[in-house]
Design a protein around this motif. Structure first.
Motif, short mmCIF file in Angstrom:
data_model
loop_
_atom_site.label_atom_id
_atom_site.label_comp_id
_atom_site.label_asym_id
_atom_site.label_seq_id
_atom_site.Cartn_x
_atom_site.Cartn_y
_atom_site.Cartn_z
N ALA A 48 0.81 -1.22 0.00
CA ALA A 48 0.00 0.00 0.00
C ALA A 48 0.85 1.27 0.00
O ALA A 48 0.48 2.26 -0.63
N ILE A 49 1.98 1.24 0.69
CA ILE A 49 2.82 2.45 0.80
C ILE A 49 3.85 2.53 -0.31
O ILE A 49 4.11 3.61 -0.85
N CYS A 50 4.44 1.42 -0.66
CA CYS A 50 5.51 1.44 -1.66
C CYS A 50 5.00 1.34 -3.10
O CYS A 50 5.65 1.82 -4.02
N PHE A 51 3.83 0.71 -3.30
CA PHE A 51 3.26 0.57 -4.65
C PHE A 51 1.78 0.93 -4.63
O PHE A 51 0.92 0.09 -4.94
N SER A 94 9.95 -5.81 5.59
CA SER A 94 8.87 -5.04 4.98
C SER A 94 8.88 -3.61 5.47
O SER A 94 8.78 -2.66 4.67
N TYR A 95 9.05 -3.43 6.76
CA TYR A 95 9.04 -2.08 7.31
C TYR A 95 10.32 -1.32 7.02
O TYR A 95 10.31 -0.09 6.94
N ALA A 96 11.41 -2.03 6.83
CA ALA A 96 12.64 -1.37 6.39
C ALA A 96 12.45 -0.79 5.00
O ALA A 96 12.88 0.34 4.70
N ARG A 97 11.79 -1.56 4.12
CA ARG A 97 11.51 -1.06 2.77
C ARG A 97 10.52 0.10 2.82
O ARG A 97 10.62 1.05 2.02
N ILE A 98 9.57 0.04 3.73
CA ILE A 98 8.60 1.12 3.87
C ILE A 98 9.30 2.42 4.29
O ILE A 98 9.08 3.49 3.70
N VAL A 99 10.16 2.32 5.29
CA VAL A 99 10.89 3.50 5.77
C VAL A 99 11.79 4.04 4.66
O VAL A 99 11.87 5.26 4.44
N SER A 100 12.45 3.15 3.94
CA SER A 100 13.32 3.58 2.84
C SER A 100 12.53 4.30 1.76
O SER A 100 12.96 5.32 1.22
N SER A 101 11.35 3.79 1.45
CA SER A 101 10.50 4.40 0.43
C SER A 101 10.01 5.78 0.86
O SER A 101 9.95 6.71 0.05
N ILE A 102 9.68 5.92 2.14
CA ILE A 102 9.20 7.21 2.65
C ILE A 102 10.30 8.26 2.62
O ILE A 102 10.09 9.41 2.23
N PRO A 139 10.59 12.72 0.91
CA PRO A 139 10.19 13.23 2.23
C PRO A 139 8.99 14.16 2.15
O PRO A 139 8.95 15.09 1.35
N SER A 140 8.00 13.87 2.97
CA SER A 140 6.80 14.69 3.06
C SER A 140 6.27 14.57 4.48
O SER A 140 6.09 13.46 4.98
N ALA A 141 6.05 15.69 5.12
CA ALA A 141 5.60 15.67 6.51
C ALA A 141 4.29 14.90 6.66
O ALA A 141 4.13 14.09 7.57
N ARG A 142 3.37 15.15 5.73
CA ARG A 142 2.08 14.45 5.80
C ARG A 142 2.24 12.96 5.54
O ARG A 142 1.65 12.12 6.22
N GLY A 143 3.06 12.63 4.51
CA GLY A 143 3.27 11.22 4.19
C GLY A 143 3.97 10.47 5.30
O GLY A 143 3.61 9.33 5.62
N ILE A 144 4.98 11.10 5.89
CA ILE A 144 5.71 10.46 6.99
C ILE A 144 4.78 10.24 8.19
O ILE A 144 4.78 9.17 8.81
N HIS A 145 3.97 11.26 8.50
CA HIS A 145 3.04 11.13 9.63
C HIS A 145 2.04 10.01 9.39
O HIS A 145 1.76 9.20 10.29
N LYS A 146 1.48 9.95 8.18
CA LYS A 146 0.49 8.92 7.86
C LYS A 146 1.10 7.53 7.92
O LYS A 146 0.51 6.60 8.46
#
Length: 316
Positions: A125-128, A217-225, A229-236
């Motif tokens: 959902a976050i990376c693709f 999975s979460y390492a890839r999510i953090v890397s993708s975020i 960089p976006s304050a709203r995207g990072i918060h969500k």
């Protein structure tokens, strides 16, 4: 072992929790409240997902199965614990002990696999995001759930059959509040090397590998975020994933520490507290962490109650 009394054990005594007599009623009320909270919270999630068509998505499919698993997982141990706290002789027959052990392993394993499926769902959902509906097709989601149920059935049955072949002589006191596999092995008067080997090997497959997959999975999510960089995207993203990671850490940390990295001094109190964390606390917290603070679940709750309150409003 020829030196041991060969009287065959037909039932076991569960010592329960190391609670002082004057605190007995307080802890009984506490555990009863925790169990009822677990039942009500998880049942509410299952009902909401069932009734609200807005929640018929892959994430909530996994979540409904997780809630069912949490409900059953807690019900495997808590009713017997509450019953034994009111009983003078907290015994359980040998067959009942094996049955409890089977369902305990079954729902613990099911939770492990479902947490992996949920982590993968968040990763896609976050990376693709543009390919989410294509990748997380209904067929794939149902296949992941079905595979989880099949693998857990096999794993729980394997350990139960291996335990059933052992002999238990003389000592029938389990220093625990349920029929824990490691506690039972300590009471066996026959060779347990095969059981211990299977626990170590299968434990790595059922616990360590899923845990590593979630971390990846979460390492890839953090890397993708961090790439965009976006304050709203990072918060969500972190509001969605942070609570999941906290429960994952609590569940896998206690289980791996208890079964794959046992303490050298065999501290019964420490093992009991760790077991309470993942058998009682985690199933109770999951409804709050995953759903009841979720905007979609709050919306579904409002829609369901609105329909119940105004059943004929569509005709006006």
């Amino acid at each position: 072992m020829p030196g041991r009394n060969q009287t065959i054990v037909s039932d076991f005594l569960l010592l329960g929790l190391p609670i002082e007599p004057e605190q007995h009623n307080l802890f009984y009320a506490l555990f009863l409240a925790m169990y009822l909270t677990t039942v009500v919270g998880n049942m509410l999630i299952i009902i909401l997902i069932r009734l609200d068509s807005h929640l018929h998505t892959p994430m909530y499919l996994f979540l409904s199965n997780l809630s069912f698993s949490d409900l059953c997982f807690s019900s495997v141990t808590m009713p017997k614990l509450l019953q034994n706290m009111q009983s003078q002789v907290p015994s359980i027959p040998f067959e009942g002990c094996l049955t409890q052990m089977y369902f305990f392993l079954f729902f613990a394993d099911l939770e492990s696999f479902l947490l992996v499926a949920m982590a993968y769902d968040r990763y896609v959902a976050i990376c693709f995001p543009l390919h989410y509906t294509t990748i997380m097709s209904p067929q794939l989601c149902l296949s992941l759930v079905a595979l989880s149920w099949v693998l857990t059935t096999f794993h729980a049955m394997l350990h139960t059959l291996l335990m059933a072949r052992l002999s238990f002589c003389a000592d029938n006191v389990i220093p625990h509040f349920f029929c824990d596999m490691s506690a039972l092995l300590k009471l066996a008067c026959s060779d347990t090397q095969v059981n211990e080997l299977v626990i170590f090997v299968m434990g790595g497959l059922i616990l360590v590998i899923p845990f590593l997959l979630i971390i990846m999975s979460y390492a890839r999510i953090v890397s993708s975020i961090l790439k965009v960089p976006s304050a709203r995207g990072i918060h969500k993203a972190f509001s969605t994933c942070g609570s999941h990671l906290s429960v994952v850490s609590l569940f896998y940390g206690t289980v791996i520490g208890l079964y794959l990295c046992p303490s050298a001094n065999n501290s019964t109190i420490k093992d009991t507290v760790m077991a309470m964390m993942y058998t009682v606390v985690t199933p109770m917290l999951n409804p709050f962490i995953y759903s009841l603070r979720n905007r979609d679940m709050k919306g579904a709750l409002g829609r369901v109650f609105h329909k119940k309150k105004f059943p004929f409003s569509v005709w006006r």
